[in-house]
Design an enzyme around this catalytic site. Structure first.
Site, PDB file in Angstrom:
ATOM      1  N   LYS A 193      70.997  17.247  67.312  1.00  0.00           N
ATOM      2  CA  LYS A 193      71.310  17.111  65.943  1.00  0.00           C
ATOM      3  C   LYS A 193      70.170  17.646  65.050  1.00  0.00           C
ATOM      4  CE  LYS A 193      69.818  13.117  63.690  1.00  0.00           C
ATOM      5  NZ  LYS A 193      68.920  13.424  62.758  1.00  0.00           N
ATOM      6  N   ASN A 194      68.921  17.548  65.543  1.00  0.00           N
ATOM      7  CA  ASN A 194      67.791  17.720  64.823  1.00  0.00           C
ATOM      8  C   ASN A 194      67.732  19.323  64.950  1.00  0.00           C
ATOM      9  OD1 ASN A 194      67.380  15.410  63.796  1.00  0.00           O
ATOM     10  ND2 ASN A 194      65.389  14.943  65.159  1.00  0.00           N
ATOM     11  N   ARG A 219      68.173  13.010  54.210  1.00  0.00           N
ATOM     12  CA  ARG A 219      67.053  13.525  53.947  1.00  0.00           C
ATOM     13  C   ARG A 219      66.861  15.216  54.370  1.00  0.00           C
ATOM     14  NH1 ARG A 219      62.538  10.197  53.887  1.00  0.00           N
ATOM     15  NH2 ARG A 219      63.798   9.342  52.518  1.00  0.00           N
ATOM     16  N   CYS A 227      59.864   5.487  47.178  1.00  0.00           N
ATOM     17  CA  CYS A 227      58.904   5.904  47.964  1.00  0.00           C
ATOM     18  C   CYS A 227      59.166   7.392  48.480  1.00  0.00           C
ATOM     19  CB  CYS A 227      58.438   5.170  49.031  1.00  0.00           C
ATOM     20  SG  CYS A 227      59.374   4.894  50.330  1.00  0.00           S
ATOM     21  N   ARG A 279      54.537  12.037  48.965  1.00  0.00           N
ATOM     22  CA  ARG A 279      55.108  12.003  50.445  1.00  0.00           C
ATOM     23  C   ARG A 279      56.735  11.831  50.297  1.00  0.00           C
ATOM     24  NH1 ARG A 279      54.158   7.738  53.851  1.00  0.00           N
ATOM     25  NH2 ARG A 279      54.996   9.165  55.224  1.00  0.00           N
ATOM     26  N   PRO A 280      57.573  12.346  51.013  1.00  0.00           N
ATOM     27  CA  PRO A 280      57.189  13.134  52.214  1.00  0.00           C
ATOM     28  C   PRO A 280      57.561  14.667  52.166  1.00  0.00           C
ATOM     29  CG  PRO A 280      59.555  12.501  52.397  1.00  0.00           C
ATOM     30  CD  PRO A 280      59.079  12.313  50.962  1.00  0.00           C
ATOM     31  N   LEU A 285      54.187  18.733  51.849  1.00  0.00           N
ATOM     32  CA  LEU A 285      53.946  19.654  52.757  1.00  0.00           C
ATOM     33  C   LEU A 285      54.790  21.079  52.530  1.00  0.00           C
ATOM     34  CD1 LEU A 285      52.688  17.771  55.808  1.00  0.00           C
ATOM     35  CD2 LEU A 285      51.122  18.862  54.225  1.00  0.00           C
ATOM     36  N   ASP A 326      61.013   9.244  67.898  1.00  0.00           N
ATOM     37  CA  ASP A 326      62.510   8.929  68.004  1.00  0.00           C
ATOM     38  C   ASP A 326      62.955   8.138  69.109  1.00  0.00           C
ATOM     39  OD1 ASP A 326      63.044  10.215  65.273  1.00  0.00           O
ATOM     40  OD2 ASP A 326      63.736  11.795  66.020  1.00  0.00           O
ATOM     41  N   VAL A 343      53.363   8.176  64.069  1.00  0.00           N
ATOM     42  CA  VAL A 343      53.929   9.342  63.196  1.00  0.00           C
ATOM     43  C   VAL A 343      54.722   8.794  61.836  1.00  0.00           C
ATOM     44  CG1 VAL A 343      55.789  11.105  63.200  1.00  0.00           C
ATOM     45  CG2 VAL A 343      54.393  10.740  65.220  1.00  0.00           C
ATOM     46  N   ARG A 397      75.518   8.799  62.543  1.00  0.00           N
ATOM     47  CA  ARG A 397      74.668   9.864  62.156  1.00  0.00           C
ATOM     48  C   ARG A 397      74.041  10.659  63.072  1.00  0.00           C
ATOM     49  NH1 ARG A 397      69.998   8.507  59.438  1.00  0.00           N
ATOM     50  NH2 ARG A 397      69.315  10.742  59.712  1.00  0.00           N
TER      51      ARG A 397
HETATM   52  C1  UD1 Z   1      62.129  15.023  61.803  1.00  0.00           C
HETATM   53  C2  UD1 Z   1      63.338  14.798  62.572  1.00  0.00           C
HETATM   54  C3  UD1 Z   1      63.298  13.079  62.719  1.00  0.00           C
HETATM   55  C4  UD1 Z   1      61.906  12.811  63.346  1.00  0.00           C
HETATM   56  C5  UD1 Z   1      60.762  13.566  62.682  1.00  0.00           C
HETATM   57  C6  UD1 Z   1      59.450  13.256  63.541  1.00  0.00           C
HETATM   58  C7  UD1 Z   1      64.999  16.079  61.838  1.00  0.00           C
HETATM   59  C8  UD1 Z   1      66.532  16.309  61.012  1.00  0.00           C
HETATM   60  N1  UD1 Z   1      64.502  14.772  61.658  1.00  0.00           N
HETATM   61  O1  UD1 Z   1      62.067  14.370  60.690  1.00  0.00           O
HETATM   62  O2  UD1 Z   1      64.363  12.670  63.512  1.00  0.00           O
HETATM   63  O3  UD1 Z   1      61.753  11.558  63.581  1.00  0.00           O
HETATM   64  O4  UD1 Z   1      60.989  14.805  62.808  1.00  0.00           O
HETATM   65  O5  UD1 Z   1      59.645  13.734  64.817  1.00  0.00           O
HETATM   66  O6  UD1 Z   1      64.471  16.981  62.528  1.00  0.00           O
HETATM   67  N2  UD1 Z   1      55.067  13.888  56.232  1.00  0.00           N
HETATM   68  C9  UD1 Z   1      54.170  13.682  54.883  1.00  0.00           C
HETATM   69  N3  UD1 Z   1      54.252  14.920  54.149  1.00  0.00           N
HETATM   70  C10 UD1 Z   1      55.456  15.874  54.112  1.00  0.00           C
HETATM   71  C11 UD1 Z   1      56.095  15.859  55.359  1.00  0.00           C
HETATM   72  C12 UD1 Z   1      55.897  14.803  56.214  1.00  0.00           C
HETATM   73  O7  UD1 Z   1      53.179  12.946  54.881  1.00  0.00           O
HETATM   74  O8  UD1 Z   1      55.434  16.608  53.379  1.00  0.00           O
HETATM   75  C13 UD1 Z   1      54.860  12.630  57.035  1.00  0.00           C
HETATM   76  C14 UD1 Z   1      56.284  11.756  57.124  1.00  0.00           C
HETATM   77  O9  UD1 Z   1      56.098  10.653  56.221  1.00  0.00           O
HETATM   78  C15 UD1 Z   1      56.181  11.327  58.437  1.00  0.00           C
HETATM   79  C16 UD1 Z   1      55.558  12.577  59.325  1.00  0.00           C
HETATM   80  O10 UD1 Z   1      54.877  13.303  58.593  1.00  0.00           O
HETATM   81  O11 UD1 Z   1      55.235  10.253  58.537  1.00  0.00           O
HETATM   82  C17 UD1 Z   1      56.540  13.153  60.157  1.00  0.00           C
HETATM   83  O12 UD1 Z   1      57.601  13.729  59.411  1.00  0.00           O
HETATM   84  P1  UD1 Z   1      58.379  15.244  59.638  1.00  0.00           P
HETATM   85  O13 UD1 Z   1      57.689  15.819  60.577  1.00  0.00           O
HETATM   86  O14 UD1 Z   1      58.342  15.856  58.366  1.00  0.00           O
HETATM   87  O15 UD1 Z   1      59.698  14.535  59.921  1.00  0.00           O
HETATM   88  P2  UD1 Z   1      61.307  15.101  59.626  1.00  0.00           P
HETATM   89  O16 UD1 Z   1      61.250  16.716  59.442  1.00  0.00           O
HETATM   90  O17 UD1 Z   1      61.433  14.426  58.207  1.00  0.00           O
END
Ligand code: UD1
Length: 423
Positions: A22-23, A94, A118, A123-124, A127, A310, A332, A402
């Site tokens: 999926k990811n 998301r 939130c 966040r999030p 970045l 995950d 994480v 999902r």
């Molecule tokens: C992806 C995966 C999800 C997995 C996660 C971490 C997909 C579609 N989903 O989610 O299944 O659980 O990676 O392995 O690929 N963060 C910030 N600021 C940002 C971006 C992220 O603080 O701008 C934080 C998030 O809140 C979270 C952490 O970084 O605490 C990890 O997020 P991120 O690696 O971005 O996960 P996703 O890409 O959303």
């Protein structure tokens, strides 16, 4: 609302074939917007999130021919596309944010209304936006305060970008945008997940020049156009890990097929620490929980190649029945222990202190009415139901839909006593 009814079952035995990740498929589908030529994606898992991404791409103007029965999707984003992602689709997933870079490059603007609460604010996505700003995009800060990303750029130019955290989504958005930016982009402290490598392989086939995917520094030399290609998606390491845990905690013997063991090093190491017997052969990975007694271990989630967040809730399911106390530390996500309450309803007696869960282990669990608090937690409570006395009724299973393709069918084929009921 549909539910799963799970009954105590014997050991899981047999073979299971893992679906496409999926990811990996979601960012790859978003990347098809970077070319006007047709792309064909195979080994696409038939999942609700994939369907949402199909509808999102269509709403942006792409032609999507999906044949999820055959795990295939064709996408053609020829002609003009829209710069605005509809809120009703974005709020369902998301990962919709992944179209951000492609919209900017194709239309000079990207507007995405993020879900409220939130999820907005710093966040999030700060970045993702930090990266796009470094490449030359202008973000409307006033709209951002209201939860709307409105980014514009006449042209994107390569830059050196350091990610404060190796965010998977930010890494994906930035390498997609950098692929067609002018000049060279260097992304430091990039996420190293296998899904990033699959996206980079897909983009490179399209004609991009990306090096270093899978390490913490990714270099992208921008090109002027990308072409349509065919691509097979990598196997889903989290689905594979979930079935490994299922085999282990039911004291079963399961051959997991279509899996890349290298993607699961941390999970396999931890299963071995618990006494699970794991062997690799040409057909896949054999997981045996019937050789040794399951014993406790500690886990700490980390960005890849660390233990995947995950897999935290499915692994916790195993630790509830392993002999002796274990600790699970989540680093994480801030709030990823919602499933603890559900395990406790079944008698696990887990205590939480900050980002650490203490699991006494060795508990005789009892079936209960529980909720799938998120996608992976849904799978975790199902596995727990397989070893708990009586019946476990799992609600809110749309979360599981999902991310797990034919979850009930695959479990039943291994001997699990589970059925889906529509209320
Ligand atoms: C992806 C995966 C999800 C997995 C996660 C971490 C997909 C579609 N989903 O989610 O299944 O659980 O990676 O392995 O690929 N963060 C910030 N600021 C940002 C971006 C992220 O603080 O701008 C934080 C998030 O809140 C979270 C952490 O970084 O605490 C990890 O997020 P991120 O690696 O971005 O996960 P996703 O890409 O959303």
């Amino acid at each position: 609302m549909a539910k799963f009814l799970v009954q105590k079952s014997g050991p899981l035995n047999g073979e299971v074939t893992i679906s496409g990740a999926k990811n990996a498929v979601l960012p790859i589908m978003a990347a098809t917007l970077l070319t006007e030529e047709k792309c064909e994606i195979r080994d696409v898992p038939a999942l609700r999130d994939v369907e949402v991404m199909c509808r999102l791409l269509e709403s942006l103007g792409a032609t999507v021919n999906e044949d999820l029965g055959r795990n295939k999707v064709e996408i053609s984003a020829a002609g003009s596309i829209s710069h605005e992602a509809p809120f009703d689709l974005v709020k369902m997933m998301r990962a919709s944010i992944l179209v951000l870079g492609a919209l900017l490059l194709r239309t000079g603007r990207a507007v995405i209304h993020l879900p409220g609460g939130c999820a907005i604010g710093k966040r999030p996505v700060e970045l993702h936006l930090k990266g796009l700003k470094a490449l030359g995009a202008v973000i409307d800060e006033e709209k951002l305060q209201r939860g709307i990303i409105d980014a514009s750029a006449d042209k994107l130019r390569g830059a050196t970008i350091y990610l404060d955290f190796p965010s998977v989504g930010a890494t994906e958005v930035i390498i997609m945008a950098a692929a067609l930016a002018e000049g060279t982009t260097v992304l430091e402290n990039a996420a190293q997940e296998p899904e990033i490598v699959d996206l980079a392989n897909f983009l490179n086939k399209m004609g991009a020049r990306i090096k270093g995917a899978g390490t913490d520094t990714i270099k992208v030399d921008g090109v002027t156009s990308l072409r349509g290609v065919s691509h097979n998606v990598i196997p889903d390491r989290i689905e594979a890990g979930t079935f490994m845990v299922g085999a282990a905690m039911t004291k079963g013997n399961v051959l997991i097929k279509n899996v890349v063991p290298d993607h699961l090093k941390a999970v396999i190491a931890k299963l071995k620490e618990c006494g699970v017997d794991i062997t690799m052969d040409d057909d896949g990975v054999r997981v045996r929980g019937d050789v040794n007694e399951l014993t406790a271990t500690d886990i700490k989630t980390l960005p890849y190649p660390g233990f995947p967040t995950d897999m935290q809730s499915p692994f916790m399911a195993l630790l509830t029945v392993a002999k002796g106390p274990s600790r699970v530390i989540e680093t994480v996500f801030e709030n990823r222990f919602m499933h603890v309450g559900e395990f406790n309803r079944m008698g696990a007696n887990i205590k939480i202190s900050g980002n650490c869960s203490m699991i006494p282990g060795g508990k005789a669990l009892k079936g209960a009415q529980v909720v799938a608090t998120d996608l992976r937690a849904g799978a975790a409570v199902v596995l727990t139901g397989l070893v708990a006395d009586g019946i476990t009724e799992v609600s809110q299973i749309y979360h599981v839909d999902r991310g797990y393709e034919r979850f009930v069918e695959k479990l039943r084929a291994l001997g699990a006593n589970i059925m889906r009921v529509e209320d």
